[in-house]
Scaffold this motif. Structure first.
Motif, PDB file in Angstrom:
ATOM      1  N   GLY A 141       0.813  -1.217   0.000  1.00 57.46           N
ATOM      2  CA  GLY A 141       0.000   0.000   0.000  1.00 57.46           C
ATOM      3  C   GLY A 141       0.839   1.257   0.000  1.00 57.46           C
ATOM      4  N   PRO A 142       0.254   2.342   0.526  1.00 58.13           N
ATOM      5  CA  PRO A 142       0.934   3.636   0.497  1.00 58.13           C
ATOM      6  C   PRO A 142       2.209   3.639   1.342  1.00 58.13           C
ATOM      7  N   SER A 143       3.254   4.288   0.815  1.00 57.33           N
ATOM      8  CA  SER A 143       4.482   4.438   1.603  1.00 57.33           C
ATOM      9  C   SER A 143       4.414   5.721   2.419  1.00 57.33           C
ATOM     10  N   ASP A 144       3.679   6.721   1.887  1.00 56.40           N
ATOM     11  CA  ASP A 144       3.561   7.988   2.606  1.00 56.40           C
ATOM     12  C   ASP A 144       2.370   8.750   2.032  1.00 56.40           C
ATOM     13  N   GLY A 145       1.252   8.644   2.645  1.00 59.96           N
ATOM     14  CA  GLY A 145       0.075   9.367   2.159  1.00 59.96           C
ATOM     15  C   GLY A 145      -0.779   8.512   1.250  1.00 59.96           C
ATOM     16  N   MET A 146      -0.670   8.739  -0.071  1.00 59.64           N
ATOM     17  CA  MET A 146      -1.513   7.979  -0.994  1.00 59.64           C
ATOM     18  C   MET A 146      -0.662   7.203  -1.981  1.00 59.64           C
ATOM     19  N   CYS A 147      -1.218   6.092  -2.465  1.00 55.38           N
ATOM     20  CA  CYS A 147      -0.535   5.214  -3.409  1.00 55.38           C
ATOM     21  C   CYS A 147      -1.337   5.226  -4.709  1.00 55.38           C
ATOM     22  N   TYR A 148      -0.757   5.800  -5.768  1.00 54.00           N
ATOM     23  CA  TYR A 148      -1.429   5.854  -7.067  1.00 54.00           C
ATOM     24  C   TYR A 148      -0.689   4.947  -8.036  1.00 54.00           C
ATOM     25  N   TRP A 149      -1.465   4.179  -8.851  1.00 54.67           N
ATOM     26  CA  TRP A 149      -0.879   3.387  -9.927  1.00 54.67           C
ATOM     27  C   TRP A 149      -1.755   3.508 -11.166  1.00 54.67           C
ATOM     28  N   ALA A 150      -1.111   3.312 -12.321  1.00 55.09           N
ATOM     29  CA  ALA A 150      -1.864   3.359 -13.584  1.00 55.09           C
ATOM     30  C   ALA A 150      -1.201   2.435 -14.588  1.00 55.09           C
ATOM     31  N   ARG A 151      -2.056   1.711 -15.353  1.00 56.25           N
ATOM     32  CA  ARG A 151      -1.612   0.934 -16.524  1.00 56.25           C
ATOM     33  C   ARG A 151      -2.008   1.766 -17.738  1.00 56.25           C
ATOM     34  N   ASN A 152      -1.039   2.055 -18.605  1.00 58.08           N
ATOM     35  CA  ASN A 152      -1.282   2.930 -19.757  1.00 58.08           C
ATOM     36  C   ASN A 152      -0.947   2.214 -21.067  1.00 58.08           C
ATOM     37  N   LYS A 153      -1.659   2.620 -22.139  1.00 51.90           N
ATOM     38  CA  LYS A 153      -1.380   2.072 -23.479  1.00 51.90           C
ATOM     39  C   LYS A 153      -0.054   2.600 -24.009  1.00 51.90           C
ATOM     40  N   ASP A 154       0.257   3.854 -23.659  1.00 47.86           N
ATOM     41  CA  ASP A 154       1.499   4.476 -24.113  1.00 47.86           C
ATOM     42  C   ASP A 154       1.928   5.504 -23.074  1.00 47.86           C
ATOM     43  N   ASP A 155       3.035   6.193 -23.338  1.00 48.30           N
ATOM     44  CA  ASP A 155       3.530   7.176 -22.363  1.00 48.30           C
ATOM     45  C   ASP A 155       3.218   8.616 -22.786  1.00 48.30           C
ATOM     46  N   SER A 156       2.084   8.807 -23.491  1.00 50.66           N
ATOM     47  CA  SER A 156       1.694  10.135 -23.964  1.00 50.66           C
ATOM     48  C   SER A 156       1.244  11.053 -22.835  1.00 50.66           C
ATOM     49  N   GLY A 157       0.766  10.489 -21.738  1.00 50.65           N
ATOM     50  CA  GLY A 157       0.284  11.286 -20.625  1.00 50.65           C
ATOM     51  C   GLY A 157      -1.158  11.742 -20.789  1.00 50.65           C
ATOM     52  N   GLU A 158      -1.805  11.342 -21.871  1.00 48.73           N
ATOM     53  CA  GLU A 158      -3.191  11.735 -22.117  1.00 48.73           C
ATOM     54  C   GLU A 158      -4.125  10.805 -21.355  1.00 48.73           C
ATOM     55  N   LEU A 159      -5.321  11.314 -21.017  1.00 51.06           N
ATOM     56  CA  LEU A 159      -6.306  10.512 -20.291  1.00 51.06           C
ATOM     57  C   LEU A 159      -6.735   9.287 -21.087  1.00 51.06           C
ATOM     58  N   LYS A 160      -6.836   9.419 -22.408  1.00 49.11           N
ATOM     59  CA  LYS A 160      -7.289   8.281 -23.215  1.00 49.11           C
ATOM     60  C   LYS A 160      -6.258   7.145 -23.251  1.00 49.11           C
ATOM     61  N   ALA A 161      -5.015   7.389 -22.779  1.00 47.80           N
ATOM     62  CA  ALA A 161      -3.996   6.343 -22.748  1.00 47.80           C
ATOM     63  C   ALA A 161      -4.159   5.424 -21.535  1.00 47.80           C
ATOM     64  N   ILE A 162      -4.932   5.842 -20.522  1.00 49.73           N
ATOM     65  CA  ILE A 162      -5.087   5.044 -19.291  1.00 49.73           C
ATOM     66  C   ILE A 162      -5.971   3.831 -19.559  1.00 49.73           C
TER      67      ILE A 162
END
Length: 194
Positions: A141-162
């Motif tokens: 779980g979280p190491s400090d505060g919140m733990c965020y993860w995402a699987r993406n189609k590419d590294d474009s950073g766009e929402l549609k890539a998630i």
């Protein structure tokens, strides 16, 4: 009539004279010098006796070379020149029949990290199949505060890539497929589940 005696000042009594300091003896210097000369004579005689084999000829074996090293900043050319000088000196010794006393240090074999994708994931962005191995990973779980993860189609950073993402408040698990981009932030290390 008598003349009165003038009053005498009240001075403290004089201090007794200091005893004379003994003169520095030159005898000590003469003894030390004689001792040094005697030691030198013994050493020289010992060397002469050690080198003699009954003949008056001096031993022709060359004495070892003593090298004094001094730490200094040198240019690359100076290092090359000094290296060549040492090599030429060593060749001359070998040509003269002097065997060099060389010790080559043993090389310690170290375990290299295995090639290929990682099986544990710390904070960052990774290409699955190249940076990290594909498979199912889990975190505490979280190491400090919140733990965020995402699987993406590419590294474009766009929402549609998630493909999928989550914010964990406790332990979590995610399955990563080859070719995906996995992003993690604020999570304890993800470990490949066996």
């Amino acid at each position: 009539m008598s003349t009165p005696t003038p009053p005498q000042p009240n001075f403290p009594p004089p201090l007794p004279p200091e005893p004379p300091k003994p003169a520095k003896s030159r005898t000590n210097l003469v003894i030390m010098g004689s001792a040094a000369a005697a030691i030198a004579a013994i050493v020289i005689t010992g060397v002469a006796v050690a080198n003699s084999d009954g003949s008056d000829e001096a031993d022709a074996t060359p004495a070892p070379t003593i090298t004094v090293t001094e730490t200094a900043e040198m240019t690359d050319q100076e290092i090359l020149d000094k290296s060549m000088e040492i090599l030429e000196s060593a060749e001359a010794d070998v040509d003269a029949g002097i065997e060099p006393d060389v010790t080559i240090p043993a090389v310690e074999e170290t375990e290299e990290e295995p090639e290929g994708p990682l099986t544990s994931i710390d904070e960052g962005t990774y290409l699955v199949g190249e940076d990290v191995k594909a498979g199912s990973y889990k975190t505490s779980g979280p190491s400090d505060g919140m733990c965020y993860w995402a699987r993406n189609k590419d590294d474009s950073g766009e929402l549609k890539a998630i493909i999928a993402n989550d914010i964990l408040k406790g332990p979590g698990r995610v399955t990563l497929n080859k070719g995906e981009i996995f992003e993690t932030n604020g999570c304890d290390t993800w470990q490949l589940a066996e």
